[in-house]
Design a protein around this motif. Structure first.
Motif, short mmCIF file in Angstrom:
data_model
loop_
_atom_site.label_atom_id
_atom_site.label_comp_id
_atom_site.label_asym_id
_atom_site.label_seq_id
_atom_site.Cartn_x
_atom_site.Cartn_y
_atom_site.Cartn_z
N LEU A 26 0.84 -1.19 0.00
CA LEU A 26 0.00 0.00 0.00
C LEU A 26 0.88 1.25 0.00
O LEU A 26 0.56 2.26 -0.62
N PHE A 27 2.00 1.15 0.73
CA PHE A 27 3.03 2.20 0.71
C PHE A 27 4.39 1.55 0.49
O PHE A 27 4.60 0.38 0.83
N LYS A 28 5.31 2.32 -0.07
CA LYS A 28 6.69 1.87 -0.17
C LYS A 28 7.38 2.04 1.18
O LYS A 28 6.99 2.89 1.98
N ALA A 29 8.41 1.26 1.41
CA ALA A 29 9.13 1.33 2.68
C ALA A 29 9.72 2.73 2.90
O ALA A 29 9.84 3.19 4.04
N ALA A 220 9.05 0.67 9.30
CA ALA A 220 10.51 0.49 9.32
C ALA A 220 10.91 -0.95 9.64
O ALA A 220 11.96 -1.42 9.20
N LEU A 221 10.07 -1.67 10.39
CA LEU A 221 10.43 -3.03 10.80
C LEU A 221 10.56 -3.99 9.63
O LEU A 221 11.19 -5.05 9.77
N THR A 222 10.01 -3.64 8.48
CA THR A 222 10.16 -4.50 7.30
C THR A 222 11.62 -4.58 6.86
O THR A 222 11.99 -5.47 6.09
N LYS A 223 12.46 -3.67 7.35
CA LYS A 223 13.87 -3.66 6.97
C LYS A 223 14.73 -4.53 7.89
O LYS A 223 15.93 -4.69 7.64
N TYR A 224 14.14 -5.08 8.96
CA TYR A 224 14.93 -5.81 9.94
C TYR A 224 14.43 -7.25 10.06
O TYR A 224 13.75 -7.61 11.02
N PRO A 225 14.80 -8.10 9.10
CA PRO A 225 14.33 -9.49 9.12
C PRO A 225 15.00 -10.29 10.24
O PRO A 225 16.10 -9.96 10.70
N VAL A 290 22.53 -9.73 14.36
CA VAL A 290 22.21 -9.70 15.79
C VAL A 290 21.28 -8.53 16.10
O VAL A 290 20.25 -8.69 16.77
N ALA A 291 21.63 -7.36 15.60
CA ALA A 291 20.82 -6.17 15.88
C ALA A 291 19.44 -6.28 15.24
O ALA A 291 18.42 -6.04 15.90
N ALA A 292 19.38 -6.65 13.96
CA ALA A 292 18.10 -6.73 13.26
C ALA A 292 17.18 -7.78 13.88
O ALA A 292 15.98 -7.54 14.08
N SER A 293 17.74 -8.94 14.20
CA SER A 293 16.92 -10.00 14.78
C SER A 293 16.41 -9.62 16.16
O SER A 293 15.26 -9.91 16.52
N THR A 294 17.26 -8.96 16.95
CA THR A 294 16.83 -8.54 18.29
C THR A 294 15.72 -7.51 18.20
O THR A 294 14.75 -7.55 18.97
#
Length: 314
Positions: A26-29, A220-225, A290-294
């Motif tokens: 619906l929106f781009k990241a 923003a969370l879509t960037k942190y798999p 580590v950072a993204a997963s946390t």
């Protein structure tokens, strides 16, 4: 428990709405980046200014508040770094990223809305005072520790502490949150009445700060798999959601903080990990997973632990 759910559930539902809007295209990241800029540069500063400009501090000192919170941060960060180094046998730089991931709460995007709904204006005052020093202290500590770690591991050039402080100082004078804190306190001390038109505009902007922050965070969370180093990320999530607020709660009672300030600090300390841990990992080119997963795991389970802490504090 129903009252707790009424305060906590909307926080994470708004995050979910932001996440879904990007996932279904619906929106781009990139729209989330623009929204985050608006929150950081306009909406939250307006809320902080409005709160501090009209607050009654009752002679309360900010030093106990800062000592309370950063005692918990120091204990949790040290635990995260030591466990990563000696239990999971990771190198020093990964240990630093894990440590900051376990201790860096998302105070702006989740803490402020949560405390506003759960504690009220006294809680917003406490968080505003914390935000005046939170980001600079955390980023100074993280940068110095990462540069020292990088020097030990790779032997590269290491900047001196003064150089780091100068850079952070330059950033601080341009930081909208710091500017809002200073202006709000100055207006409060002046004793001047706030013009009605000015108050109306600031109130309207402040009212959308919380919902906008949460939706932009979800985008923003879509960037942190969630991928890689899951054992470390799960452990750091446990430290972030349980150990940090527990340490803050103990310190608050030991130092005799008011119930409102205690609740505000414990609630903002129990929220998920902030994205600044990933930004630090990205800057030094290590520890991204580590950072993204946390960040993602702590946000996923945060609704449960935040609800539990809110119930214990009620």
């Amino acid at each position: 428990m129903y009252a707790v759910a009424v305060n906590v559930a909307p926080i994470f539902l708004l995050i979910l709405i932001g996440w879904v809007t990007v996932k279904v295209k619906l929106f781009k990241a990139e729209a989330g980046d623009v929204l985050s800029d608006f929150v950081f540069k306009i909406a939250v500063p307006a809320l902080i200014f409005r709160t501090l400009a009209t607050a009654d501090f009752h002679g309360a000192s900010p030093f106990k508040l800062w000592l309370t919170y950063f005692t918990g941060v120091a204990i949790t960060w040290a635990a995260g770094q030591l466990v990563t180094r000696h239990v999971f046998k990771q190198e020093l730089r990964i240990g630093v990223i894990a440590g900051i991931s376990s201790a860096f709460a998302n105070n702006i995007f989740i803490g402020l809305p949560l405390v506003g709904r759960s504690v009220g204006s006294d809680g917003i005052v406490a968080i505003s005072i914390l935000l005046a020093v939170h980001l600079p202290i955390m980023m100074i500590a993280g940068t110095i520790l990462m540069e020292n770690a990088s020097h030990k591991v790779t032997g590269g050039e290491k900047r001196g502490t003064l150089a780091v402080l100068r850079q952070v100082g330059r950033n601080l004078v341009q930081n909208p949150l710091v500017i809002a804190v200073v202006l709000g306190l100055c207006f409060n001390l002046s004793g001047l009445p706030m013009p009605l038109v000015m108050m109306t505009v600031i109130d309207q902007i402040s009212a959308i700060a919380g919902p906008t922050a949460l939706i932009s965070l979800g985008m923003a969370l879509t960037k942190y798999p969630i991928r890689g180093n899951l054992r470390i990320a799960v452990t750091m999530t446990a430290f972030k959601l349980i150990l940090l607020p527990a340490c803050v709660w103990v310190a608050a009672h030991a130092l005799g903080l008011s119930p409102a300030w205690t609740a505000a600090l414990v609630l903002t300390s129990c929220v998920p990990t902030g994205i600044n841990s990933w930004l630090l990992a990205n800057r030094f080119g290590i520890g991204h997973s580590v950072a993204a997963s946390t960040i993602s795991i702590s946000t996923l389970f945060g609704v449960l632990t935040v609800s539990a802490w809110a119930w214990l504090l009620s």
